[in-house]
Enzyme design. Structure first.
Site, PDB file in Angstrom:
ATOM      1  N   SER A 275       0.868  -1.187   0.000  1.00  0.00           N
ATOM      2  CA  SER A 275       0.000   0.000   0.000  1.00  0.00           C
ATOM      3  C   SER A 275       0.897   1.227   0.000  1.00  0.00           C
ATOM      4  O   SER A 275       2.115   1.139   0.119  1.00  0.00           O
ATOM      5  CB  SER A 275      -0.928   0.010   1.229  1.00  0.00           C
ATOM      6  OG  SER A 275      -0.187   0.279   2.410  1.00  0.00           O
ATOM      7  N   CYS A 276       0.273   2.411  -0.138  1.00  0.00           N
ATOM      8  CA  CYS A 276       1.032   3.670  -0.151  1.00  0.00           C
ATOM      9  C   CYS A 276       0.069   4.792   0.208  1.00  0.00           C
ATOM     10  O   CYS A 276      -0.745   4.651   1.115  1.00  0.00           O
ATOM     11  CB  CYS A 276       1.703   3.886  -1.502  1.00  0.00           C
ATOM     12  SG  CYS A 276       0.556   3.833  -2.910  1.00  0.00           S
ATOM     13  N   GLY A 277       0.136   5.919  -0.502  1.00  0.00           N
ATOM     14  CA  GLY A 277      -0.770   7.033  -0.237  1.00  0.00           C
ATOM     15  C   GLY A 277      -2.088   6.902  -0.976  1.00  0.00           C
ATOM     16  O   GLY A 277      -3.169   6.982  -0.390  1.00  0.00           O
ATOM     17  N   SER A 303      -5.567   2.495  -0.210  1.00  0.00           N
ATOM     18  CA  SER A 303      -4.345   2.835   0.515  1.00  0.00           C
ATOM     19  C   SER A 303      -4.594   3.816   1.672  1.00  0.00           C
ATOM     20  O   SER A 303      -5.692   3.887   2.218  1.00  0.00           O
ATOM     21  CB  SER A 303      -3.267   3.322  -0.465  1.00  0.00           C
ATOM     22  OG  SER A 303      -2.592   2.207  -1.038  1.00  0.00           O
ATOM     23  N   TRP A 304      -3.558   4.562   2.046  1.00  0.00           N
ATOM     24  CA  TRP A 304      -3.635   5.383   3.251  1.00  0.00           C
ATOM     25  C   TRP A 304      -4.730   6.446   3.160  1.00  0.00           C
ATOM     26  O   TRP A 304      -5.366   6.786   4.156  1.00  0.00           O
ATOM     27  CB  TRP A 304      -2.282   6.052   3.521  1.00  0.00           C
ATOM     28  CG  TRP A 304      -2.286   6.914   4.741  1.00  0.00           C
ATOM     29  CD1 TRP A 304      -2.139   8.266   4.790  1.00  0.00           C
ATOM     30  CD2 TRP A 304      -2.480   6.484   6.093  1.00  0.00           C
ATOM     31  NE1 TRP A 304      -2.220   8.714   6.081  1.00  0.00           N
ATOM     32  CE2 TRP A 304      -2.431   7.634   6.913  1.00  0.00           C
ATOM     33  CE3 TRP A 304      -2.694   5.247   6.697  1.00  0.00           C
ATOM     34  CZ2 TRP A 304      -2.583   7.578   8.299  1.00  0.00           C
ATOM     35  CZ3 TRP A 304      -2.839   5.179   8.080  1.00  0.00           C
ATOM     36  CH2 TRP A 304      -2.780   6.331   8.863  1.00  0.00           C
TER      37      TRP A 304
END
Length: 320
Positions: A275-277, A303-304
């Protein structure tokens, strides 16, 4: 290009490309650019705070014959979350509007080296099209190798990019769109939902790698999108995406990638979730894992940004 490469065009044929390898070199693309079954996509996209316009940059300079893939336009129109995966029907309509067929081999690149192109590589694989490769080093490597670029202020490809976005809009409005030249085969194991990530906190079936910077992960640096707190999902480990790349923004060799995962205590024998932003740089981690033979690593699409905007979900931050 060496004389051996010029003398052996078969070495460069589309048939010789393996889907086990997620990237191709600029030399390979240069030798195969005019092949009828090769289509090139400019999938450049930039973070909001960079204030760069990928379509304008595409019009100024792109790899000859490349189509423009609008990452924000070819997305789910039913959510406020940025560039979420569209429905199968919407993706098929958009890709057909670009003039792409299932028989085509796709080379996708971006203006940073390896960045947003990895997301588009992932999207096509989610919809069952494995004949896609990221251009290693992207437009930067292409230009530094001395290869030509072209500009087009009002070309057929700009019209196609617009048609792709319009096709998605029409699908979400309930209209029929045609003709469909690209057919999807959804691979649900490659994309995870919020509920699956929640479940993984308790069950820990997958090692969860977050591709953002350590400062954002720890909650000490702001997120690039206003109103979203920094921090991370419980149980996740930080693995910033630049660790997949060398100084020239090309994907590291397999042995170096393996070493970097092992240094962080990541077991390549166990499942990995990324995952990421907003689901872009996590795909760079998936690209690196793919090179190591882990071709089934799922990515959390929301994601985030999805997680952090839900006040009922747990968040870990060194500021708490």
């Amino acid at each position: 290009m060496s004389s051996a490469e010029v003398a052996s065009p078969a070495l460069f044929s589309m048939q010789s490309l393996s889907t086990d390898e997620p990237v191709v070199s600029v030399d390979w693309l240069h030798a195969n650019l005019r092949e009828p079954d090769v289509k090139v996509l400019d999938a450049s996209w930039y973070m909001p705070d960079e204030q760069r316009n990928p379509l304008q940059e595409y019009q100024v300079a792109h790899i000859p014959g490349a189509l423009f893939f609008d990452l924000d336009g070819i997305s789910d129109r039913t959510t406020n979350l940025p560039h979420m995966l569209p429905s199968e029907e919407a993706f098929a309509a958009a890709i057909s509007a670009l003039g792409i067929e299932n028989k085509d081999g796709l080379i996708v690149y971006d203006g940073k080296g390896i960045f947003s192109a990895a997301r588009v590589w992932w999207m096509f694989r989610v919809f069952g099209h494995d004949r896609i490769w990221v251009l290693d080093g992207g437009l930067l490597r292409w230009r530094s190798s001395g290869f030509d670029v072209e500009s087009s202020a009002s070309s057929d490809s700009i019209l196609k990019a617009s048609a792709a976005s319009d096709a998605i809009e029409r699908v979400y409005q309930g209209h029929r769109v045609g003709p469909i030249t690209f057919h999807t085969s959804f691979q649900p194991h490659l994309v995870w939902t919020l509920e699956q990530v929640q479940k993984n906190i308790d069950e820990q079936t997958h090692q969860h790698l977050d591709a953002r910077s350590k400062a954002r992960f720890d909650g000490v640096a702001p997120e690039p999108r206003k109103g979203i707190p920094s921090g991370h999902i419980p149980g996740a480990d930080v693995f910033p995406f630049p660790r997949m790349l060398d100084g020239s923004q090309t994907l590291l060799p397999a042995d170096e990638l393996k070493k970097r995962f092992e240094q962080e205590g990541i077991s390549l024998d166990s499942p990995v979730l990324t995952s990421c932003g907003t689901g872009v740089t996590a795909c760079i981690l998936a690209l690196g894992l793919h090179r190591l033979g882990k071709t089934d690593a799922p990515m959390y699409d929301g994601s985030w940004t999805e997680w952090a905007t839900n006040p009922e979900l747990p968040v870990v931050s060194s500021q708490m």
